[in-house]
Design a protein around this motif. Structure first.
Motif, short mmCIF file in Angstrom:
data_model
loop_
_atom_site.label_atom_id
_atom_site.label_comp_id
_atom_site.label_asym_id
_atom_site.label_seq_id
_atom_site.Cartn_x
_atom_site.Cartn_y
_atom_site.Cartn_z
N LYS A 1 0.84 -1.20 0.00
CA LYS A 1 0.00 0.00 0.00
C LYS A 1 0.87 1.25 0.00
N GLU A 2 1.86 1.27 0.86
CA GLU A 2 2.76 2.42 0.95
C GLU A 2 3.63 2.55 -0.30
N TYR A 3 4.13 1.42 -0.77
CA TYR A 3 5.02 1.43 -1.93
C TYR A 3 4.31 1.95 -3.18
N LEU A 4 3.11 1.41 -3.47
CA LEU A 4 2.40 1.81 -4.67
C LEU A 4 1.78 3.19 -4.55
N SER A 5 1.33 3.56 -3.36
CA SER A 5 0.74 4.89 -3.15
C SER A 5 1.74 5.98 -3.46
N ALA A 6 3.01 5.71 -3.20
CA ALA A 6 4.06 6.71 -3.42
C ALA A 6 4.45 6.82 -4.89
N ARG A 7 3.94 5.90 -5.74
CA ARG A 7 4.38 5.86 -7.13
C ARG A 7 3.27 6.14 -8.15
N ILE A 8 2.14 5.48 -8.03
CA ILE A 8 1.11 5.64 -9.06
C ILE A 8 0.41 6.98 -8.91
N PRO A 9 -0.18 7.49 -10.00
CA PRO A 9 -0.86 8.80 -9.94
C PRO A 9 -1.89 8.88 -8.83
N GLY A 10 -1.94 10.03 -8.17
CA GLY A 10 -2.81 10.21 -7.01
C GLY A 10 -4.29 10.04 -7.30
N ALA A 11 -4.71 10.26 -8.55
CA ALA A 11 -6.13 10.15 -8.89
C ALA A 11 -6.58 8.69 -9.04
N THR A 12 -5.64 7.79 -9.04
CA THR A 12 -5.95 6.37 -9.20
C THR A 12 -6.40 5.77 -7.88
N LYS A 13 -7.53 5.09 -7.89
CA LYS A 13 -7.98 4.40 -6.69
C LYS A 13 -7.14 3.15 -6.50
N LEU A 14 -6.67 2.93 -5.28
CA LEU A 14 -5.82 1.80 -4.98
C LEU A 14 -6.34 1.04 -3.77
N ASP A 15 -6.51 -0.26 -3.92
CA ASP A 15 -6.84 -1.12 -2.78
C ASP A 15 -5.84 -2.27 -2.76
N VAL A 16 -5.33 -2.56 -1.58
CA VAL A 16 -4.47 -3.72 -1.38
C VAL A 16 -5.15 -4.60 -0.34
N VAL A 17 -5.54 -5.78 -0.75
CA VAL A 17 -6.30 -6.67 0.14
C VAL A 17 -5.53 -7.97 0.37
N ALA A 18 -5.78 -8.58 1.49
CA ALA A 18 -5.09 -9.82 1.87
C ALA A 18 -5.90 -11.04 1.46
N GLN A 19 -5.22 -12.02 0.92
CA GLN A 19 -5.81 -13.33 0.70
C GLN A 19 -5.46 -14.17 1.93
N GLU A 20 -6.45 -14.43 2.75
CA GLU A 20 -6.21 -15.11 4.01
C GLU A 20 -6.90 -16.47 4.04
N VAL A 21 -6.22 -17.44 4.61
CA VAL A 21 -6.75 -18.80 4.69
C VAL A 21 -8.07 -18.83 5.45
N LYS A 22 -8.24 -17.95 6.42
CA LYS A 22 -9.45 -17.94 7.24
C LYS A 22 -10.60 -17.16 6.62
N ASP A 23 -10.36 -16.48 5.50
CA ASP A 23 -11.41 -15.70 4.83
C ASP A 23 -12.25 -16.64 3.98
N LEU A 24 -13.37 -17.07 4.53
CA LEU A 24 -14.21 -18.08 3.88
C LEU A 24 -15.68 -17.67 3.94
N PRO A 25 -16.52 -18.25 3.11
CA PRO A 25 -17.95 -17.92 3.13
C PRO A 25 -18.58 -18.22 4.49
N ASP A 26 -19.66 -17.52 4.79
CA ASP A 26 -20.37 -17.75 6.05
C ASP A 26 -20.75 -19.22 6.17
N GLY A 27 -20.49 -19.78 7.35
CA GLY A 27 -20.83 -21.17 7.59
C GLY A 27 -19.74 -22.15 7.21
N VAL A 28 -18.66 -21.65 6.58
CA VAL A 28 -17.52 -22.49 6.22
C VAL A 28 -16.34 -22.09 7.10
N SER A 29 -15.68 -23.06 7.69
CA SER A 29 -14.55 -22.75 8.56
C SER A 29 -13.41 -23.74 8.33
#
Length: 289
Positions: free
Chosen positions: A54-82
């Protein structure tokens, strides 16, 4: 997608400085995407890398560009799935895309962070998005097989079967390499001319895919044998949608060069390619002035 662990490469190749000013390979894709009208960058990575990226890309790409950095986590699963086991490897490329479901609400392209796709490929993808209003229509930006091989070992490729410009299926071939007798897949003994179009995981998707991925994740977790090493692959999800009539997929010729860094020895080739394109004026140096 930048959440892979680089097992064959020997390091986190997504953050290897390959450009003339140590730019990451993904930065050239981001640059090409922005140049062709994309205005929202979403990077999916491991949790430990979110703050850094997030910090690395925010300092480089144009400020008008929307940027999201999200984590792919093993525990991120649909409701009811664990999941209560011990696993560090992510759940695959489809799960990586699903990890971005909360920040995407329109048509989007998916690429790998460790591949170079080319300017024209992004131009063609953007043209497809601009000209297609069907919420169920997807696109696959495809490359010529002979141009996607590595001299350092076999590669996995999804070989496209088409009906005109429409994708019928993608056949996964896991050990393709070029030898004295031509190009073949050692696993299936299939021979290729080299002119076949293949998927390099450059998809144009619509938000309906998130529901399908969630459905497939639920099915995946019903099979105990999947949980140790199995993954939910994006091409398989899209192919299932295609076979069920939930979508249609247009094959979009990339008209571009592709190269990647599957093996450590691919690094030198990638660096030379980026240096040449920069010296020819295709890219600024440094990239983000």
């Amino acid at each position: 997608m930048a959440a892979g662990r680089g097992s064959r490469y020997g390091a986190l190749k997504q953050f290897d400085g390959l450009g003339p000013f140590d730019e990451f390979l993904m930065e050239f894709s981001i640059y090409d995407a922005l140049e062709n009208g994309f205005d929202h960058i979403v990077v999916v990575t491991q949790k430990d890398n979110v703050k850094f990226l997030k910090e690395y890309l925010s300092a480089r790409i144009p400020g008008a560009t929307k940027l999201d950095v999200v984590a792919q986590e093993v525990k991120d699963l649909p409701d009811g799935v664990s999941y209560t086991g011990e696993r560090t490897k992510p759940w695959g490329t489809a799960h990586a895309v699903w990890s971005a479901r909360k920040v995407i609400d329109g048509p989007f392209s998916v690429i790998n962070a460790d591949d170079y796709y080319g300017k024209q490929a992004f131009k063609n993808a953007a043209k497809f998005v601009a000209g297609d209003s069907d919420p169920n229509a997807f696109g696959l930006v495809a490359y010529t097989l002979k141009d996607t091989l590595s001299p350092y070992g076999s590669v996995s490729r999804g070989v496209c079967k088409q009906d005109g410009n429409s994708l019928v299926s993608v056949e996964e071939r896991t050990q393709i390499e070029e030898g004295e007798k031509g190009i073949s897949d050692a696993d299936s003994d299939t021979k290729f001319s080299g002119e076949e179009l293949v998927s390099m995981n450059f998809w144009v998707c619509k938000p309906i895919i998130f529901d399908q991925i969630e459905e497939d994740i639920r099915s995946f977790f019903k099979e105990e044998e999947n949980l140790e090493k199995g993954e939910v692959y994006l091409p398989f999800v899209i192919q299932a949608m295609l076979q069920q009539g939930k979508t249609k997929v247009e094959v979009i010729p990339s008209e571009s060069m592709w190269f990647g860094v599957t093996y450590a020895n691919d690094k030198e080739t990638a660096m030379a390619q980026l240096k040449t394109m920069t010296s020819e004026g295709q890219y600024r140096s440094p990239l983000w002035k």
